[in-house]
Scaffold this active site. Structure first.
Site, PDB file in Angstrom:
ATOM      1  N   VAL A 160     -16.835  -0.098  -0.496  1.00  0.00           N
ATOM      2  CA  VAL A 160     -15.398   0.325  -0.627  1.00  0.00           C
ATOM      3  C   VAL A 160     -15.169   1.539  -1.012  1.00  0.00           C
ATOM      4  O   VAL A 160     -14.129   2.897  -0.385  1.00  0.00           O
ATOM      5  CB  VAL A 160     -15.242   0.339  -2.527  1.00  0.00           C
ATOM      6  CG1 VAL A 160     -14.638  -0.478  -3.688  1.00  0.00           C
ATOM      7  CG2 VAL A 160     -15.961   1.116  -3.226  1.00  0.00           C
TER       8      VAL A 160
ATOM      9  N   ASN B 198     -13.357   0.497  -9.832  1.00  0.00           N
ATOM     10  CA  ASN B 198     -14.763   0.793 -10.847  1.00  0.00           C
ATOM     11  C   ASN B 198     -16.425   0.751 -10.380  1.00  0.00           C
ATOM     12  O   ASN B 198     -17.600   1.669 -10.801  1.00  0.00           O
ATOM     13  CB  ASN B 198     -14.512  -0.998 -12.470  1.00  0.00           C
ATOM     14  CG  ASN B 198     -16.066  -0.764 -12.353  1.00  0.00           C
ATOM     15  OD1 ASN B 198     -16.385  -0.547 -13.486  1.00  0.00           O
ATOM     16  ND2 ASN B 198     -17.182  -1.699 -12.062  1.00  0.00           N
TER      17      ASN B 198
ATOM     18  N   TYR C 124     -22.783  13.360  -8.516  1.00  0.00           N
ATOM     19  CA  TYR C 124     -22.109  11.397  -9.428  1.00  0.00           C
ATOM     20  C   TYR C 124     -21.011  12.743 -10.012  1.00  0.00           C
ATOM     21  O   TYR C 124     -20.645  11.871 -10.893  1.00  0.00           O
ATOM     22  CB  TYR C 124     -23.057  10.899 -10.104  1.00  0.00           C
ATOM     23  CG  TYR C 124     -22.900  10.028 -10.898  1.00  0.00           C
ATOM     24  CD1 TYR C 124     -22.097   8.783 -10.814  1.00  0.00           C
ATOM     25  CD2 TYR C 124     -22.462  10.196 -12.825  1.00  0.00           C
ATOM     26  CE1 TYR C 124     -21.676   7.500 -11.055  1.00  0.00           C
ATOM     27  CE2 TYR C 124     -22.337   9.386 -13.938  1.00  0.00           C
ATOM     28  CZ  TYR C 124     -21.354   7.763 -12.455  1.00  0.00           C
ATOM     29  OH  TYR C 124     -21.346   6.822 -13.482  1.00  0.00           O
TER      30      TYR C 124
ATOM     31  N   LYS D 120     -17.342  12.337 -10.548  1.00  0.00           N
ATOM     32  CA  LYS D 120     -16.308  11.676 -11.539  1.00  0.00           C
ATOM     33  C   LYS D 120     -15.328  12.866 -12.058  1.00  0.00           C
ATOM     34  O   LYS D 120     -14.500  12.596 -13.011  1.00  0.00           O
ATOM     35  CB  LYS D 120     -17.204  11.586 -12.359  1.00  0.00           C
ATOM     36  CG  LYS D 120     -18.399  10.161 -12.175  1.00  0.00           C
ATOM     37  CD  LYS D 120     -17.062   8.994 -12.299  1.00  0.00           C
ATOM     38  CE  LYS D 120     -18.358   7.744 -11.927  1.00  0.00           C
ATOM     39  NZ  LYS D 120     -17.480   6.789 -11.286  1.00  0.00           N
TER      40      LYS D 120
ATOM     41  N   THR E 170     -26.123  -1.326 -18.155  1.00  0.00           N
ATOM     42  CA  THR E 170     -25.869  -2.788 -16.756  1.00  0.00           C
ATOM     43  C   THR E 170     -27.153  -2.882 -16.254  1.00  0.00           C
ATOM     44  O   THR E 170     -28.196  -1.942 -16.440  1.00  0.00           O
ATOM     45  CB  THR E 170     -24.446  -1.751 -16.232  1.00  0.00           C
ATOM     46  OG1 THR E 170     -24.491  -0.703 -16.019  1.00  0.00           O
ATOM     47  CG2 THR E 170     -23.388  -1.663 -17.184  1.00  0.00           C
TER      48      THR E 170
HETATM   49  P1  NAD Z   1     -23.385  -2.220 -11.970  1.00  0.00           P
HETATM   50  O1  NAD Z   1     -24.348  -1.565 -11.101  1.00  0.00           O
HETATM   51  O2  NAD Z   1     -24.160  -2.971 -12.741  1.00  0.00           O
HETATM   52  O3  NAD Z   1     -22.544  -2.589 -10.624  1.00  0.00           O
HETATM   53  C1  NAD Z   1     -21.687  -2.297 -10.335  1.00  0.00           C
HETATM   54  C2  NAD Z   1     -21.641  -2.547  -9.063  1.00  0.00           C
HETATM   55  O4  NAD Z   1     -21.164  -2.071  -8.107  1.00  0.00           O
HETATM   56  C3  NAD Z   1     -22.690  -3.391  -8.484  1.00  0.00           C
HETATM   57  O5  NAD Z   1     -22.241  -4.932  -8.092  1.00  0.00           O
HETATM   58  C4  NAD Z   1     -22.274  -2.858  -7.103  1.00  0.00           C
HETATM   59  O6  NAD Z   1     -22.637  -3.679  -5.777  1.00  0.00           O
HETATM   60  C5  NAD Z   1     -21.200  -2.584  -7.137  1.00  0.00           C
HETATM   61  N1  NAD Z   1     -21.332  -1.518  -5.976  1.00  0.00           N
HETATM   62  C6  NAD Z   1     -21.551  -0.368  -5.729  1.00  0.00           C
HETATM   63  N2  NAD Z   1     -21.120   0.433  -4.709  1.00  0.00           N
HETATM   64  C7  NAD Z   1     -20.433  -0.135  -4.394  1.00  0.00           C
HETATM   65  C8  NAD Z   1     -19.460  -0.054  -2.860  1.00  0.00           C
HETATM   66  N3  NAD Z   1     -19.815   0.665  -2.428  1.00  0.00           N
HETATM   67  N4  NAD Z   1     -18.735  -1.126  -2.619  1.00  0.00           N
HETATM   68  C9  NAD Z   1     -18.425  -2.284  -3.270  1.00  0.00           C
HETATM   69  N5  NAD Z   1     -19.398  -2.803  -4.654  1.00  0.00           N
HETATM   70  C10 NAD Z   1     -19.586  -1.659  -4.981  1.00  0.00           C
HETATM   71  O7  NAD Z   1     -23.244  -0.401 -12.479  1.00  0.00           O
HETATM   72  P2  NAD Z   1     -21.950  -0.375 -13.856  1.00  0.00           P
HETATM   73  O8  NAD Z   1     -22.741   0.340 -14.740  1.00  0.00           O
HETATM   74  O9  NAD Z   1     -21.651  -1.306 -14.374  1.00  0.00           O
HETATM   75  O10 NAD Z   1     -21.225   0.560 -13.260  1.00  0.00           O
HETATM   76  C11 NAD Z   1     -19.942   0.593 -12.925  1.00  0.00           C
HETATM   77  C12 NAD Z   1     -19.142   2.137 -12.813  1.00  0.00           C
HETATM   78  O11 NAD Z   1     -19.111   2.850 -14.361  1.00  0.00           O
HETATM   79  C13 NAD Z   1     -19.620   2.666 -12.289  1.00  0.00           C
HETATM   80  O12 NAD Z   1     -18.335   3.584 -11.687  1.00  0.00           O
HETATM   81  C14 NAD Z   1     -20.201   4.229 -13.086  1.00  0.00           C
HETATM   82  O13 NAD Z   1     -20.090   4.879 -12.597  1.00  0.00           O
HETATM   83  C15 NAD Z   1     -19.896   3.897 -14.124  1.00  0.00           C
HETATM   84  N6  NAD Z   1     -20.250   4.034 -15.600  1.00  0.00           N
HETATM   85  C16 NAD Z   1     -21.519   3.641 -16.154  1.00  0.00           C
HETATM   86  C17 NAD Z   1     -22.556   3.724 -16.939  1.00  0.00           C
HETATM   87  C18 NAD Z   1     -23.742   3.242 -16.652  1.00  0.00           C
HETATM   88  O14 NAD Z   1     -24.091   4.098 -18.307  1.00  0.00           O
HETATM   89  N7  NAD Z   1     -23.835   2.268 -16.816  1.00  0.00           N
HETATM   90  C19 NAD Z   1     -21.807   5.113 -17.927  1.00  0.00           C
HETATM   91  C20 NAD Z   1     -20.750   5.677 -17.141  1.00  0.00           C
HETATM   92  C21 NAD Z   1     -20.282   5.588 -15.474  1.00  0.00           C
END
Ligand code: NAD
Length: 250
Positions: A63, A89, A156, A160, A191
């Site tokens: 993305v 996401n 980050y 955000k 995750t």
């Molecule tokens: P995750 O790593 O389990 O899943 C993220 C997915 O996104 C992965 O499958 C990865 O391959 C894919 N991805 C990453 N970069 C990409 C790219 N450039 N193009 C296409 N796909 C891509 O992580 P998650 O925790 O599920 O994260 C999802 C969202 O939630 C993110 O935006 C993250 O910043 C946000 N978030 C996560 C947390 C947490 O504690 N896990 C907290 C706040 C926000």
């Protein structure tokens, strides 16, 4: 919440929050477009969605690259003829410092993945969402406003914060087209992001930084994403919802 015959794109749906959201959309009747840079992860989520009998399209894309974002929207419209919901996401983080200059090595990647992709995909999707009176849900983070929560990840935090701001400005502009835009701001969620992004830290320590002393499960965040994407949230736009176990209170 029914998403019967709705077409829903979820980026980063190979894992974690995105995977949980994609499966929940499929369970509630949607045709889901799984977008991820990992083919293995994307296909795993697709398998889970297919059990509900609706159409599933897998698009392998990075993305952070505009040409890949163009491919996501083009293939979605070619396949389904419409778009109802876009969930921006996909995200990643990097440990970096300002003082030693390591932020300069990772800043562009973090901004392009977490923020630029949201701007590009929103712009490309907007004309299609205007036709269906659809909506967008962005996955931001509590780190957008709580610097302590995102302490080792300065780029980050900035990205955000940009997602929150873009959620509001895009909600403002797209309202006249009947398109709603909202964001979820999770605290710690169990995750694979630590492993995928090569980060140190662990969920137990992150949990201690919340008033509820726990990390969320991905499905809890997915529930809020679906609510915001549903007709039940027709009065909500431009909102950024903390779902952080009270992390911002600590
Ligand atoms: P995750 O790593 O389990 O899943 C993220 C997915 O996104 C992965 O499958 C990865 O391959 C894919 N991805 C990453 N970069 C990409 C790219 N450039 N193009 C296409 N796909 C891509 O992580 P998650 O925790 O599920 O994260 C999802 C969202 O939630 C993110 O935006 C993250 O910043 C946000 N978030 C996560 C947390 C947490 O504690 N896990 C907290 C706040 C926000």
């Amino acid at each position: 919440m029914s998403f019967k015959n709705k077409v829903v794109v979820v980026t980063g749906s190979g894992s974690g929050i995105g995977a949980a959201a994609a499966v929940l959309f499929a369970e509630n009747g949607a045709h889901v477009v799984i977008v991820d840079c990992s083919e293995t992860r994307a296909n795993t989520t697709a398998g889970k969605c297919e059990q509900y009998g609706n159409k599933v399209l897998v698009i392998i894309a990075d993305v952070s690259k505009q040409e890949d974002d163009e491919k996501i929207i083009k293939q979605t419209i070619e396949t389904f003829g419409k778009l109802d919901v876009l969930v921006n996401n996909a995200g990643t983080a990097s440990e970096e410092k300002i003082l030693d200059g390591t932020i300069l090595d990772t800043y562009d990647k973090i901004m392009n993945t977490n923020l630029r992709s949201v701007v590009v995909l929103t712009s490309l999707a907007a004309p299609h969402l205007a036709k269906t009176k659809g909506c967008i849900v962005n996955t931001s983070s509590v780190a957008s406003t709580d610097i302590k929560a995102g302490r080792p990840f300065p780029s980050y935090c900035v990205a955000k914060a940009g997602v929150d701001s873009f959620t509001r400005v895009s909600a403002f502009e797209l309202a006249s087209s009947g398109v709603r835009v909202n964001a979820v701001n999770p605290g710690p969620v169990r995750t694979n992001i630590l492993e995928h992004a090569g980060l140190s830290g662990n969920w137990e320590d992150f949990s201690k930084s919340t008033v509820l002393k726990k990390a969320s499960e991905p499905k809890e965040i997915a529930n809020l994403i679906l609510y915001l994407a549903s007709d039940k949230a027709n009065s909500i736009t431009g909102a950024c919802y903390k779902i952080d176990n009270g992390m911002a209170l600590c």
